[in-house]
Design an enzyme around this catalytic site. Structure first.
Site, PDB file in Angstrom:
ATOM      1  N   CYS A  77       0.842  -1.205   0.000  1.00 56.63           N
ATOM      2  CA  CYS A  77       0.000   0.000   0.000  1.00 56.63           C
ATOM      3  C   CYS A  77       0.870   1.245   0.000  1.00 56.63           C
ATOM      4  CB  CYS A  77      -0.885  -0.009   1.239  1.00 56.63           C
ATOM      5  SG  CYS A  77      -1.826   1.489   1.442  1.00 56.63           S
ATOM      6  N   CYS A  83      -1.123   6.128   7.062  1.00 55.90           N
ATOM      7  CA  CYS A  83      -2.477   5.759   7.484  1.00 55.90           C
ATOM      8  C   CYS A  83      -2.507   5.159   8.891  1.00 55.90           C
ATOM      9  CB  CYS A  83      -3.069   4.785   6.464  1.00 55.90           C
ATOM     10  SG  CYS A  83      -4.586   3.995   6.979  1.00 55.90           S
ATOM     11  N   CYS A  86      -3.203  -0.369   9.076  1.00 56.92           N
ATOM     12  CA  CYS A  86      -2.557  -1.692   9.075  1.00 56.92           C
ATOM     13  C   CYS A  86      -1.219  -1.555   9.811  1.00 56.92           C
ATOM     14  CB  CYS A  86      -2.265  -2.156   7.652  1.00 56.92           C
ATOM     15  SG  CYS A  86      -3.725  -2.411   6.638  1.00 56.92           S
ATOM     16  N   CYS A 164      -8.122   1.351  -0.604  1.00 61.18           N
ATOM     17  CA  CYS A 164      -7.618   0.759   0.628  1.00 61.18           C
ATOM     18  C   CYS A 164      -7.536  -0.736   0.344  1.00 61.18           C
ATOM     19  CB  CYS A 164      -8.579   1.044   1.777  1.00 61.18           C
ATOM     20  SG  CYS A 164      -8.234   0.059   3.232  1.00 61.18           S
ATOM     21  N   GLU A 338     -26.817  -9.233  26.168  1.00 59.82           N
ATOM     22  CA  GLU A 338     -26.000  -8.168  25.562  1.00 59.82           C
ATOM     23  C   GLU A 338     -26.435  -6.839  26.185  1.00 59.82           C
ATOM     24  OE1 GLU A 338     -23.650  -7.372  23.074  1.00 59.82           O
ATOM     25  OE2 GLU A 338     -24.264  -5.298  23.457  1.00 59.82           O
ATOM     26  N   ASP A 386     -18.095 -13.995  24.440  1.00 64.01           N
ATOM     27  CA  ASP A 386     -17.380 -13.267  23.383  1.00 64.01           C
ATOM     28  C   ASP A 386     -17.262 -11.813  23.830  1.00 64.01           C
ATOM     29  OD1 ASP A 386     -16.308 -12.263  21.056  1.00 64.01           O
ATOM     30  OD2 ASP A 386     -18.069 -12.622  19.815  1.00 64.01           O
ATOM     31  N   CYS A 413     -11.017 -11.365  21.485  1.00 67.68           N
ATOM     32  CA  CYS A 413     -10.280 -10.507  20.550  1.00 67.68           C
ATOM     33  C   CYS A 413      -9.020  -9.962  21.216  1.00 67.68           C
ATOM     34  CB  CYS A 413     -11.168  -9.366  20.047  1.00 67.68           C
ATOM     35  SG  CYS A 413     -11.860  -8.382  21.367  1.00 67.68           S
TER      36      CYS A 413
HETATM   37  N1  SAH Z   1     -20.792 -12.014  19.777  1.00 67.41           N
HETATM   38  C1  SAH Z   1     -21.107 -10.820  19.065  1.00 67.41           C
HETATM   39  C2  SAH Z   1     -20.272  -9.594  19.358  1.00 67.41           C
HETATM   40  C3  SAH Z   1     -19.368  -9.600  20.503  1.00 67.41           C
HETATM   41  S1  SAH Z   1     -18.513  -8.067  20.716  1.00 67.41           S
HETATM   42  C4  SAH Z   1     -21.067 -11.059  17.586  1.00 67.41           C
HETATM   43  O1  SAH Z   1     -20.483 -12.020  17.166  1.00 67.41           O
HETATM   44  O2  SAH Z   1     -21.594 -10.279  16.828  1.00 67.41           O
HETATM   45  C5  SAH Z   1     -18.759  -7.822  22.443  1.00 67.41           C
HETATM   46  C6  SAH Z   1     -20.160  -7.378  22.809  1.00 67.41           C
HETATM   47  O3  SAH Z   1     -20.244  -7.282  24.234  1.00 67.41           O
HETATM   48  C7  SAH Z   1     -20.546  -6.009  22.295  1.00 67.41           C
HETATM   49  O4  SAH Z   1     -21.726  -6.159  21.549  1.00 67.41           O
HETATM   50  C8  SAH Z   1     -20.774  -5.162  23.564  1.00 67.41           C
HETATM   51  O5  SAH Z   1     -21.846  -4.263  23.421  1.00 67.41           O
HETATM   52  C9  SAH Z   1     -21.118  -6.218  24.572  1.00 67.41           C
HETATM   53  N2  SAH Z   1     -20.878  -5.918  26.006  1.00 67.41           N
HETATM   54  C10 SAH Z   1     -19.909  -5.153  26.552  1.00 67.41           C
HETATM   55  N3  SAH Z   1     -19.946  -5.221  27.892  1.00 67.41           N
HETATM   56  C11 SAH Z   1     -20.966  -6.054  28.213  1.00 67.41           C
HETATM   57  C12 SAH Z   1     -21.504  -6.538  29.451  1.00 67.41           C
HETATM   58  N4  SAH Z   1     -20.983  -6.183  30.613  1.00 67.41           N
HETATM   59  N5  SAH Z   1     -22.549  -7.396  29.396  1.00 67.41           N
HETATM   60  C13 SAH Z   1     -23.079  -7.781  28.202  1.00 67.41           C
HETATM   61  N6  SAH Z   1     -22.614  -7.349  27.009  1.00 67.41           N
HETATM   62  C14 SAH Z   1     -21.573  -6.497  27.010  1.00 67.41           C
END
Ligand code: SAH
Length: 456
Positions: A77, A83, A86, A164, A338, A386, A413
């Protein structure tokens, strides 16, 4: 103070890079004192200039590579350095995958004290370019026309970007065309300092499977000169466009979107698929930016969950219900929780869209809602988490230890918080069986993991 340190500011030294930081800088050590140097690669010999020294670590600038890593490549790039989006384009893709695997293993051993942990090679992409389905660019002006791209690092100067390389080509094309159309129709860019002008951001979203396109114009006020003409030209110029939306953000803020969204043409949402599941995506919805690798990650979560069709599953931090809906196809009942109410609305809508009825979604903190469910008698066989980068709340981990689901599937992540949380689960009677890293963001230093944890 710096006298006691092995290096001095402004000193030129020869180093060998041993490692990469989580954000992709090279790590060199002088008598055990780490120096972080952007652009350095592990195994590489180089001359650096020390530019900053702190008590426990310093920073340097790469002056000359004396022996290059076998993974070093020229970043393809042309605006890579300016930027900052990356961090690893100067490394071959093979090298990136290898470095990410090592990073995950090292962090799990160092922070999680997980000796002999089974970390699989990273699942990468066949083509690690052009994967992003969403592009949002700030708009500025240059010589009487609109420009758009990104903010120069550590400033608010907008740099024009025509392509990009990690972005779907379609999005580059959409952004370019919309920019030109708005320019021709006398739209002025928003000026941050004066809080004048109209167009703040353009966002393009592309359903990679469906081929549907959404265009979002983020403006300072309701006003947009020649609105109807702009819409007409966008519809003619962009095949596949299904939705043109205006979002109004009248605040002096770095936040991109404002509260008010209105449809200028077409639908309020576009549709796309991850695997067999269909998703409705609105302008403000969270949606994974790399759906191809999202499928790889969630297939792994599903495999680790090992469902037989009758289990009760809890999906904590469920967002718009992506994982919940994936799991529901193979489970007896899935509970998703969530914190963002709009995401739960999307999750419910997506369940209905796919005719999935064995899911129940709740708004709230995972660490509050799940203990309540547990008290009401909900007993999960499998619990999926997650969480965001900061990892799971301790109260949630404690609830897992009380509830004792047979399996926990941890999608993460951030390997550092994954490691911390795995240690807590291991101390409470669980065993981490294996960890599968997945490359959701090639060319960047991010890495996602899916871990299988079992009650012993
Ligand atoms: N599993 C989902 C995204 C996960 S990202 C998917 O695959 O699309 C993490 C998520 O946790 C976000 O949506 C965020 O809003 C939520 N989050 C953050 N803190 C939280 C909490 N204390 N309790 C519940 N959800 C929460």
């Amino acid at each position: 103070m710096s006298k006691t340190l092995p290096v001095q500011k402004n000193e030129y030294i020869d180093v060998v890079f041993e490692d990469l930081t989580h954000d992709g800088a090279g790590v060199a050590k002088v008598d055990g004192y780490p120096i972080f140097v952007p652009n350095g690669l592990p195994g590489e010999k180089a001359k650096i200039k020390v530019i900053k020294v702190n008590k426990g670590y310093g920073f340097g600038r790469l002056m000359e590579i004396t022996e290059a890593s076998r993974y070093r490549v020229d970043a393809p790039c042309s605006i890579y350095k300016e930027c900052g989006g990356c961090q690893l384009q100067h490394m071959s893709y093979e090298g990136q995958l290898y470095a990410k695997e090592k990073q995950v293993r090292d962090v799990l051993q160092r922070i999680g004290k997980l000796k002999d942990i089974k970390v699989h090679p990273v699942l990468g992409m066949d083509n690690p370019w052009g994967y992003r389905n969403k592009s949002q660019v700030p708009i500025g002006e240059h010589e009487g026309g609109l420009i758009g791209g990104f903010y120069q690092q550590r400033s608010h100067q907008i740099i024009e970007m025509k392509t990009c390389l990690i972005q779907q080509e379609k999005n580059d094309e959409v952004i370019q065309k919309v920019k030109d159309i708005c320019s021709r129709n006398s739209v002025r860019a928003y000026n941050e300092e004066k809080h004048k002008g109209e167009l703040r951001h353009i966002m393009a979203r592309y359903g990679m499977v469906s081929g549907e396109v959404m265009v979002v114009l983020v403006t300072r006020s309701n006003e947009l000169p020649n609105k109807n003409k702009i819409v007409e030209e966008i519809v003619t110029a962009i095949p596949g466009v299904k939705s043109i939306v205006q979002n109004i953000n009248s605040k002096k803020t770095n936040v991109i979107f404002g509260e008010q969204t209105k449809v200028l043409w077409g639908e309020e949402v576009i549709y796309d698929f991850i695997g067999d599941i269909k998703f409705a995506i609105s302008a403000r919805s969270f949606y994974q930016v790399n759906p191809e690798q999202t499928k790889v990650l969630y297939d792994k979560a599903l495999e680790y969950a090992g469902l037989g069709g009758h289990e009760t599953v809890i999906d904590a931090y469920c967002g718009i219900g992506t994982i919940s809906l994936f799991l529901a196809q193979k489970a007896g009942k899935v509970y998703g929780v969530e914190i963002v109410p709009e995401a739960i609305e999307d999750a419910k809508r997506n369940a209905a869209l796919n005719g999935i009825t064995n899911v129940e979604f709740a708004v709230g903190e995972a660490e509050t809602v799940i203990p309540n469910w547990y008290e009401e008698g909900v007993q999960a066989d499998v619990l999926v988490v997650d969480p965001p980068r900061k990892g799971c709340d301790e109260k949630l981990l404690q609830t897992i230890l009380n509830m004792k689901p047979k399996k926990v599937v941890y999608v993460s992540c951030n390997p550092a918080t994954l490691a911390r949380d795995l240690r807590i689960l291991e101390d409470g009677g669980y065993k981490t069986v294996e960890v599968q890293p997945v490359d959701m963001f090639p060319q960047t230093s991010h890495v996602e993991c899916c871990a299988l944890i079992k009650l012993i």
